[in-house]
Scaffold this motif. Structure first.
Motif, short mmCIF file in Angstrom:
data_model
loop_
_atom_site.label_atom_id
_atom_site.label_comp_id
_atom_site.label_asym_id
_atom_site.label_seq_id
_atom_site.Cartn_x
_atom_site.Cartn_y
_atom_site.Cartn_z
N GLU A 193 17.58 55.07 -25.66
CA GLU A 193 18.77 55.23 -26.49
C GLU A 193 18.70 54.45 -27.80
O GLU A 193 19.42 54.78 -28.75
CB GLU A 193 20.01 54.76 -25.71
CG GLU A 193 20.33 55.61 -24.49
CD GLU A 193 21.60 55.15 -23.80
OE1 GLU A 193 22.48 55.99 -23.56
OE2 GLU A 193 21.71 53.94 -23.50
N THR B 116 25.88 52.00 -25.22
CA THR B 116 25.30 53.34 -25.25
C THR B 116 25.21 53.83 -23.81
O THR B 116 24.51 53.25 -22.99
CB THR B 116 23.92 53.35 -25.92
OG1 THR B 116 23.05 52.42 -25.26
CG2 THR B 116 24.03 52.96 -27.39
N GLY C 150 15.67 60.65 -27.77
CA GLY C 150 16.28 59.46 -28.37
C GLY C 150 15.61 59.07 -29.67
O GLY C 150 14.60 59.67 -30.07
#
Length: 372
Positions: free
Chosen positions: A252, A217, A226
């Motif tokens: 993330e 990511t 996120g």
């Protein structure tokens, strides 16, 4: 090089180095040096380097987006200090055709404090980030991993794929980006990759999760927006390199996924402030990058588990990449020497060499000099 000179590595010098040495060799050397230095082999090991958490400014740009300017220092014993200054502006590629990450790197002699080298670090930042992921992937990912999932297909994706391709036989890439043009152009930016790149839609992210052996990511997600992937079904032994988190509240990965896995931060204190680890309690955080690379055989058992490399960016990696670049630049003569610092002939007089000598100054009054 004279004692008064600074080694200056220009953009044209970087081109000479990359063309003469080759991008593959540079990546492999960075991976190897990261293993050696962070793993603590020999007298150049990480234990001799001090790296305080980075600091800097965050601000809101005119377009409403977050901007960052940070400095990342690393000191090696009593020998030298390396400082990278990095700017992060996610809209740069679209608004002004510049990379989202721009940086410079400088090196100082600790005996005197002199600036001894100065270079671009935009390329080095991308290179060392890919090399760091590769070094950790080599320890934590299954040896038969062939499918790589990429979430975020910008500049960082290129070096993530490049580095990991050197430690695993990647044959297929599953790619997703909120900007479909970035995902669709990824294949064109990977001349070193002969496998297949399949571009997925947002609705197909669970497929990326289920089929990938390794996931990277590397997004420009804004704080609070996120995670960028779902907490979906995964393959046994999935390894994730989470590269994009670099600011408080910017993450993330889903919390549930983190808690089911073993999370390995590059720099624990920094990762707890601005990486994926900021969502975890201290006792939920696993071994650090230094732990893993210093005893890789001891952590090989984690290849059957869900693992996460929380890569926030470590100044020690920048110092390593700077070493690699300077070594080749010196061998190739790809540099110039610049008398950048004013070093007065009389170290107790900052005007020495910049002002008229005594005879001349006696003929001109200070008043007239000021008026003129």
């Amino acid at each position: 090089m004279r004692k008064c000179d600074t080694l200056l590595l220009r953009a044209c010098d970087l081109e000479v180095v990359t063309q003469a040495v080759g991008i593959h060799r540079l990546m492999l050397e960075c991976i190897d040096r990261i293993r050696q230095v962070i793993g603590g082999e020999g007298e150049s090991g990480a234990s001799l380097v001090e790296t305080p958490p980075r600091a800097g400014f965050s601000y809101t740009r005119e377009n409403g987006e977050l901007g960052l300017l940070e400095w990342m220092p690393a000191r090696k014993s009593a020998e030298r200090a390396t400082v990278k200054v990095v700017g992060y502006h996610p809209s740069n590629p679209d608004s002004c055709a510049l990379p989202s990450i721009l940086s410079t790197i400088s090196r100082y002699e600790l005996e005197t404090g002199r600036l001894v080298a100065l270079a671009d670090a935009t390329f080095l930042t991308a290179l060392r980030t890919g090399a760091a992921s590769a070094a950790m992937t080599d320890v934590l990912a299954r040896s038969d991993a062939v499918v790589l999932g990429i979430v975020g297909c910008g500049a960082q994706a290129v070096t993530q794929i490049h580095g990991i391709s050197h430690v695993r036989d990647v044959r297929k890439i599953l790619a997703y980006d909120t900007d479909s043009t970035a995902a669709e152009s990824l294949q064109e930016r990977l001349p070193f990759f002969s496998g297949v790149v399949t571009v997925l839609t947002l609705a197909e992210l669970p497929l990326l999760m289920a089929e990938s052996n390794i996931i990277c990511t590397c997004t420009s997600q804004q704080p609070g927006a996120g995670p960028v992937i779902p907490d979906a079904e995964i393959r046994p032994g999935l390894h994730i390199n989470a590269v994009g988190s670099d600011f408080p509240d910017k993450v993330e990965l889903p919390l549930g996924l983190l808690r089911r896995g073993v999370v390995c931060p590059d720099f624990r204190e920094q990762a707890m402030a601005e990486g994926e680890c900021q969502m975890l309690e201290p006792g939920e955080i696993g071994p650090t990058m230094r732990d893993v690379l210093s005893a890789p055989a001891s952590f090989a058992y984690l290849r059957e588990a869900l693992t996460v490399f929380d890569s926030t960016g470590w100044a020690l990696e920048d110092d390593i990449a700077m070493d690699v670049l300077i070594g080749h630049a010196l061998c190739l003569g790809a540099y110039i020497e610049v008398a950048l610092e004013h070093l007065p002939k009389d170290p107790k007089n900052p005007y020495s060499g910049l002002w008229m000598d005594r005879k001349q100054s006696s003929d001109v009054s200070l008043e007239n000099a000021v008026l003129k």
